[in-house]
Design a protein around this motif. Sequence first.
Motif, short mmCIF file in Angstrom:
data_model
loop_
_atom_site.label_atom_id
_atom_site.label_comp_id
_atom_site.label_asym_id
_atom_site.label_seq_id
_atom_site.Cartn_x
_atom_site.Cartn_y
_atom_site.Cartn_z
N LEU A 27 -30.53 -34.35 33.76
CA LEU A 27 -31.33 -35.38 34.42
C LEU A 27 -31.22 -35.29 35.94
CD1 LEU A 27 -33.15 -37.84 34.00
CD2 LEU A 27 -31.09 -39.26 33.97
N ASP A 28 -30.01 -34.99 36.44
CA ASP A 28 -29.81 -34.94 37.88
C ASP A 28 -30.56 -33.78 38.54
OD1 ASP A 28 -28.21 -37.18 37.91
OD2 ASP A 28 -26.34 -36.06 37.68
N THR A 29 -30.58 -32.63 37.86
CA THR A 29 -31.16 -31.44 38.48
C THR A 29 -32.66 -31.31 38.24
OG1 THR A 29 -30.65 -30.05 36.56
CG2 THR A 29 -28.98 -30.19 38.31
N THR A 30 -33.23 -32.21 37.45
CA THR A 30 -34.67 -32.12 37.15
C THR A 30 -35.43 -33.36 37.61
OG1 THR A 30 -34.30 -32.96 34.89
CG2 THR A 30 -34.32 -30.57 35.20
N ILE A 50 -26.09 -17.84 33.27
CA ILE A 50 -25.60 -18.86 32.33
C ILE A 50 -26.31 -20.17 32.65
CG2 ILE A 50 -23.60 -20.12 31.46
CD1 ILE A 50 -21.83 -17.82 32.50
N LEU A 51 -26.95 -20.74 31.65
CA LEU A 51 -27.66 -22.00 31.81
C LEU A 51 -26.93 -23.09 31.03
CD1 LEU A 51 -30.10 -23.61 32.86
CD2 LEU A 51 -31.36 -22.85 30.82
N VAL A 52 -26.50 -24.12 31.75
CA VAL A 52 -25.80 -25.25 31.14
C VAL A 52 -26.76 -26.44 31.15
CG1 VAL A 52 -23.82 -26.81 31.30
CG2 VAL A 52 -23.59 -24.41 32.01
N MET A 56 -32.38 -31.17 26.57
CA MET A 56 -33.67 -30.68 27.02
C MET A 56 -33.74 -29.15 27.02
SD MET A 56 -33.63 -31.39 31.16
CE MET A 56 -33.29 -33.13 31.01
N VAL A 57 -32.59 -28.48 27.03
CA VAL A 57 -32.59 -27.01 26.99
C VAL A 57 -33.18 -26.50 25.69
CG1 VAL A 57 -31.09 -24.98 26.96
CG2 VAL A 57 -30.65 -26.82 28.57
#
Length: 244
Positions: A27-30, A50-52, A56-57
């Motif tokens: 939520l913070d980064t989008t 690497i995607l954390v 939503m991922v």
Amino acid sequence: IYGYGTERIADELHEKFAGYRVSRMDLDTTRNKDAYQEIIEEFARHETDILVGTQMVTKGLDFDNVKMVGVLNADTLLNFPDFRSNERAFNMLAQVAGRAGRRDERGRVLIQTTDSDNPVLRHVREHDYDAHYRSEIADRERYAYPPFTRIINIYIKNKDAMAADRAAVRLVMALRGVFAERVLGPEKPFVSRVATWYLQAIMLKVETAASMKKVKDALRAIYASVADDHDIRTSTVYYDVDPV
């Protein structure tokens, strides 16, 4: 690393995998309108190793060369207090597992849990949708949950926690006078406080053949019978029919 948020997990990955590019999707980064798409495109272009992210991922993303997918603390999905939790856990875990090895190579999927023998995890591991359905539908029938009944969730909210508790008990007693064992609760919902409001929840199970008009008329009459109660009068009561 139970209980860690995505930011803390990303920080640890930066430390343990120095030289690898780590991004977060949460939520913070989008918050910015284009941020979500930018994160996806960077990962697709292999500018992120690497995607954390949060749930939503899992939503419909299809990338080449994803070698491994990890699910942290799957127990929060499996143990969520809702009759649909197994169904939702299976769907989400099967979906996120599909993010790995989607082209020519097999990928690895690691799921963190304290209950490795959980039937839902076994069904995900074996890609056995039919077995999961048979198990879930049998439990739904045994415990009278949809599709074998209809559910009406009744919520009481009050700015006084004790008043919310008392109002819920008062309403349940009135409901059981009409609906008997079909009434479950009251209990605090998973989110039991919103801003300055304290919440209580009641579940009503209704046979699928029942007339919903008659049920609604009965609910109106029951509420009218307790409306003069101070705790009821100072509370807000609302209904969620067939919650999804």
